[in-house]
Design an enzyme around this catalytic site. Sequence first.
Site, PDB file in Angstrom:
ATOM      1  N   SER A 133      16.617  73.982  64.256  1.00 14.44           N
ATOM      2  CA  SER A 133      17.029  72.835  63.465  1.00 14.44           C
ATOM      3  C   SER A 133      16.930  73.135  61.978  1.00 14.44           C
ATOM      4  O   SER A 133      15.851  73.436  61.472  1.00 14.44           O
ATOM      5  CB  SER A 133      16.162  71.612  63.797  1.00 14.44           C
ATOM      6  OG  SER A 133      16.289  70.626  62.794  1.00 14.44           O
TER       7      SER A 133
ATOM      8  N   THR B 174      22.091  64.644  66.155  1.00 10.61           N
ATOM      9  CA  THR B 174      22.961  65.796  66.324  1.00 10.61           C
ATOM     10  C   THR B 174      23.562  65.793  67.729  1.00 10.61           C
ATOM     11  O   THR B 174      23.367  64.848  68.505  1.00 10.61           O
ATOM     12  CB  THR B 174      22.205  67.105  66.026  1.00 10.61           C
ATOM     13  OG1 THR B 174      23.147  68.189  65.969  1.00 10.61           O
ATOM     14  CG2 THR B 174      21.154  67.412  67.083  1.00 10.61           C
TER      15      THR B 174
ATOM     16  N   LYS C 131      26.086  61.941  68.515  1.00 15.28           N
ATOM     17  CA  LYS C 131      26.615  61.350  67.283  1.00 15.28           C
ATOM     18  C   LYS C 131      27.534  60.150  67.554  1.00 15.28           C
ATOM     19  O   LYS C 131      27.674  59.275  66.703  1.00 15.28           O
ATOM     20  CB  LYS C 131      27.360  62.401  66.455  1.00 15.28           C
ATOM     21  CG  LYS C 131      26.449  63.442  65.834  1.00 15.28           C
ATOM     22  CD  LYS C 131      27.217  64.368  64.907  1.00 15.28           C
ATOM     23  CE  LYS C 131      26.298  65.370  64.238  1.00 15.28           C
ATOM     24  NZ  LYS C 131      27.021  66.217  63.259  1.00 15.28           N
TER      25      LYS C 131
ATOM     26  N   ASP D 233      27.009  63.819  56.621  1.00 15.01           N
ATOM     27  CA  ASP D 233      27.931  64.961  56.511  1.00 15.01           C
ATOM     28  C   ASP D 233      29.086  64.592  55.586  1.00 15.01           C
ATOM     29  O   ASP D 233      29.583  65.423  54.826  1.00 15.01           O
ATOM     30  CB  ASP D 233      28.479  65.348  57.884  1.00 15.01           C
ATOM     31  CG  ASP D 233      27.446  66.053  58.742  1.00 15.01           C
ATOM     32  OD1 ASP D 233      26.493  66.637  58.174  1.00 15.01           O
ATOM     33  OD2 ASP D 233      27.580  66.018  59.978  1.00 15.01           O
TER      34      ASP D 233
ATOM     35  N   GLY E 179      40.441  73.795  62.760  1.00 12.50           N
ATOM     36  CA  GLY E 179      39.594  73.229  63.808  1.00 12.50           C
ATOM     37  C   GLY E 179      39.748  71.724  63.907  1.00 12.50           C
ATOM     38  O   GLY E 179      40.015  71.043  62.905  1.00 12.50           O
TER      39      GLY E 179
END
Length: 247
Positions: free
Chosen positions: A15, A61, A65, A102, A126
């Site tokens: 992590s 995570t 999510k 993020d 992606g």
Amino acid sequence: MKKLYGLIGFPLSHSFSGKYFDDKFKREGITDCEYRLFEIESIEKVRELFDREELRGFNVTIPYKHEIIPFLDELDHSAEKVGAVNVVKIFSDGRRKGYNSDYYGFRTSLENWLPSEREWQALVLGTGGAARAVWAVLDDLSIPFLKVSRHKAKGDITYEDLIKNHEIFKAYSLIINTTPLGMSPHTESRPQLPYDQLNADCYLFDLIYNPSITVFMTEGSKRGAKVKNGLEMLELQAEKSWEIWNA
């Protein structure tokens, strides 16, 4: 009683957040807080965490999510826009609010890096979970972009399309890699692009931070392109988590 923060996910073999907050607490002399890893095999187990009165918030995570959302009372704009939560704040009255740090990490890192006087168009490599925060930021910044995937059904364009049609590739000067290609231990891999078409006007942002310089970045640097990895984004999103919890 120490204030408790942490990370939920499964598995949690390593992590970034755990080490980051451990180091932060030591560096800044924060002695009344603790950050733990909570490896839970089912999202239902999060109910047990909510029963802990010392818990002030946590990061989220893979694979939770999206699954965490029904357990929350409200969502911040960042989480609504991305459609995923990676930070949960627990208020003193018990309310639980979801955020996506993020989004903030990538947006701040990108804005710090890109020259503001230019008009940008982006290719986002992606279409997985990591790409969603990037799409949301580009949309909010009014930067047109194409989603690049191996399969046309998942994106706007394929890698094969870019290799076959260099004019399309050359029209996009900002290229953002959200795939795991090039990540340790498979450091020799890279997205399949016509790298020989890159030049000094191009900017390549790789969300990967380990290794610090990926093959994707090296191919850009060799041709004069500006390159950046994802370490600053990770640090910014971690600091955003701390800011959210303590606001």
